[in-house]
Design an enzyme around this catalytic site. Structure first.
Site, short mmCIF file in Angstrom:
data_model
loop_
_atom_site.label_atom_id
_atom_site.label_comp_id
_atom_site.label_asym_id
_atom_site.label_seq_id
_atom_site.Cartn_x
_atom_site.Cartn_y
_atom_site.Cartn_z
N LYS A 23 0.81 -1.21 0.15
CA LYS A 23 0.00 -0.23 0.07
C LYS A 23 0.86 1.16 -0.12
CE LYS A 23 -1.68 1.75 4.09
NZ LYS A 23 -1.29 3.05 4.36
N ASN A 24 2.01 1.22 0.82
CA ASN A 24 2.69 2.57 0.95
C ASN A 24 3.69 2.68 -0.05
OD1 ASN A 24 1.07 3.12 3.42
ND2 ASN A 24 2.59 2.44 4.68
N ARG A 94 -4.12 9.58 4.06
CA ARG A 94 -2.90 10.33 4.39
C ARG A 94 -1.96 10.52 3.01
NH1 ARG A 94 -0.45 14.02 7.69
NH2 ARG A 94 1.94 13.75 7.64
N ASP A 118 -4.35 10.94 12.15
CA ASP A 118 -4.87 9.58 12.19
C ASP A 118 -5.46 9.44 13.79
OD1 ASP A 118 -4.98 7.26 10.43
OD2 ASP A 118 -3.10 8.21 9.72
N ASP A 312 4.69 0.32 12.20
CA ASP A 312 3.40 -0.36 11.59
C ASP A 312 3.53 -1.70 12.06
OD1 ASP A 312 2.75 2.08 10.35
OD2 ASP A 312 3.19 1.62 8.40
#
Ligand code: EPU
Length: 425
Positions: A23-24, A94, A118, A312
């Site tokens: 994802k990042n 974000r 967040d 994370d």
């Protein structure tokens, strides 16, 4: 419609699981297509909600997205770019901040709704702004929007106080066609940053120092850039989630499609906890075979920017420590407020206390199922892992957070024998 996951601790999981792209990384690659016209292809793209939202934001800006096949995206930059990123889309993810650098350097102006925080705390963007100012941009904040303007950006020597992932990405994409040389010192060097660097270089950008904490970008002309096809780097956080699931369920798993070299420090700590891991190659994919011990051993861990242990990973690590033998201390160095899910773990019977940015975890033999909430993507995944370590039923609400970053977590875990299902909320 809100949905829930029901997880039942049902013994060891076993089999193989393929981990898709990160994802990042993919969200940043998508934003970087704003740099030049034409059709880009991205492969190994995870099927997650954040990709859909980023696609909607790009559509608003002038890039059309198609998903011709699973894992594949076609992004066509129409050349008709409207550099205004509205609140309704920006507030959802974000990574929308990543359109700032490409839009500014390409259009000379940008209007971006201020990205929010967040659940785990404020997420300032001062380093993005001051870096772009050093390159010649002027910023104004008005009515919840960040407005930036520039003539062509120019190179600058920038030294970060802290290696911010997002600021590194924004400044290096902005520098791609700034005049002259931009040096970013003490920059972030996560594998996802390296992926973006490789993407930009393949497009025609001139970047050196890739993978180190000093990036040097020599500006090029816009017509030197061209669209490309790119395979997204594997998701090390999803990978860690499946390793953690195997660990707490006393399971044995082949986790495929991953790059263990991108997770060295975490894997060392997992080995300290008693996991046995060895390289594996299967169905054309490399990965890791992992076998859990009868009981995990406690360790101490501190989160740090890459190559340190990523923040994370932390909810997963704390969940593993909840059922490990002994006492572990986990120190958070990036987001001091990122402990909210600890209350949820306590509902499952975990013995965890927090003071400031430390958590002390006294392992118990087994958790006990209860109703819990996913407060963010990673905390949500940790609740799923905790459910596998619990007796009885764990019902997780707020799973829309998990869907933002996990590609079919329920299907993948079910396929290796976990008892998990999605139910209407
Ligand atoms: N920071 C500042 N000023 C800035 C930028 C950052 O003070 O201008 C501070 C932040 O407040 C934070 C620290 O620096 O304390 C780290 O922030 P960073 O900029 O490195 O993080 P990010 O780019 O906002 C990305 C990931 C996060 C991940 C962090 C750290 C994306 C979309 N997000 O955020 O991932 O936790 O790096 O590795 O890439 C997630 O995927 O669930 C997630 C939260």
């Amino acid at each position: 419609m809100s949905e829930k996951f029901v997880v039942r601790g049902s013994g060891p999981i076993s089999g193989s699981v393929y981990v898709p792209g990160a994802k990042n990384s993919v969200l940043k690659l998508m934003a970087a297509t704003l740099l030049t016209d034409g059709t880009f292809e991205l492969t190994n793209v995870p099927d997650i909600v954040d990709v859909t939202i980023m696609g909607e934001l790009l559509a608003e800006l002038g890039v059309e997205m198609l998903r011709p096949a699973p894992g594949q995206l076609l992004l066509t930059d129409t050349g008709d770019i409207n550099p205004v990123a509205p609140y309704e889309l920006v507030e959802k993810i974000r990574a929308s901040i990543n359109v700032l650098g490409p839009l500014l350097t390409r259009c000379g102006e940008v209007r971006l709704s201020m990205p929010g925080g967040d659940d785990f705390g404020a997420r300032p963007i001062d380093m993005h702004v001051s870096g772009l100012e050093a390159m010649g941009a002027e910023f104004k904040f008005s009515h919840g929007y960040l407005e930036a303007r520039c003539e062509r950006l120019h190179g600058a020597d920038i030294t970060f106080d802290f290696p911010s992932v997002g600021a590194t990405e924004n400044l290096m994409t902005a520098a791609v066609f700034a005049t002259g040389r931009t040096t970013i010192d003490n920059c972030a060097r996560e594998p996802e940053i390296t992926d973006l660097c490789n993407f930009l270089v393949a497009m025609g950008a001139n970047i050196s120092g890739i993978g180190t904490s000093t990036l040097v970008i020599e500006g090029v002309e816009r017509d030197e850039l061209h669209p490309i096809s790119h395979h997204t780097v594997p998701d090390r956080i999803q990978a860690a989630t499946y390793l953690a699931a195997a660990a707490v369920s006393n399971g044995e798993l082949d986790v495929l499609g991953i790059r263990p070299d991108d997770m060295t420090m975490l894997l060392d700590r997992f080995a300290d906890m008693g996991l046995q891991m060895s390289p594996v190659e299967m169905a054309g994919h490399t990965g890791l075979h992992v076998a859990a011990p009868d009981r995990l051993r406690s360790i101490d861990v501190a989160t740090l920017p890459y190559p340190g242990i990523a923040t994370d990973y932390k909810p997963l690590i704390i969940t593993m420590l909840s059922v490990a033998d002994g006492v572990g201390i986990v120190t958070e160095n990036l987001y001091p407020g990122r402990f909210r899910y600890v209350e949820e773990l306590q509902r499952l019977g975990a013995d965890v206390s927090t003071t400031g940015h430390h958590a002390v975890i006294r392992g118990v033999p087994r958790l006990s199922g209860a109703e819990v909430k996913a407060h963010d993507i990673r905390a949500g995944a940790a609740m799923v892992v905790a459910g596998l370590a619990a007796e009885g039923e764990t019902i997780i609400s707020g799973v829309h957070h998990i869907d933002r970053g996990y590609d079919d977590l329920v299907g993948r875990l079910s396929a290796v024998g976990a008892s998990i299902e999605r139910i209407p909320g």
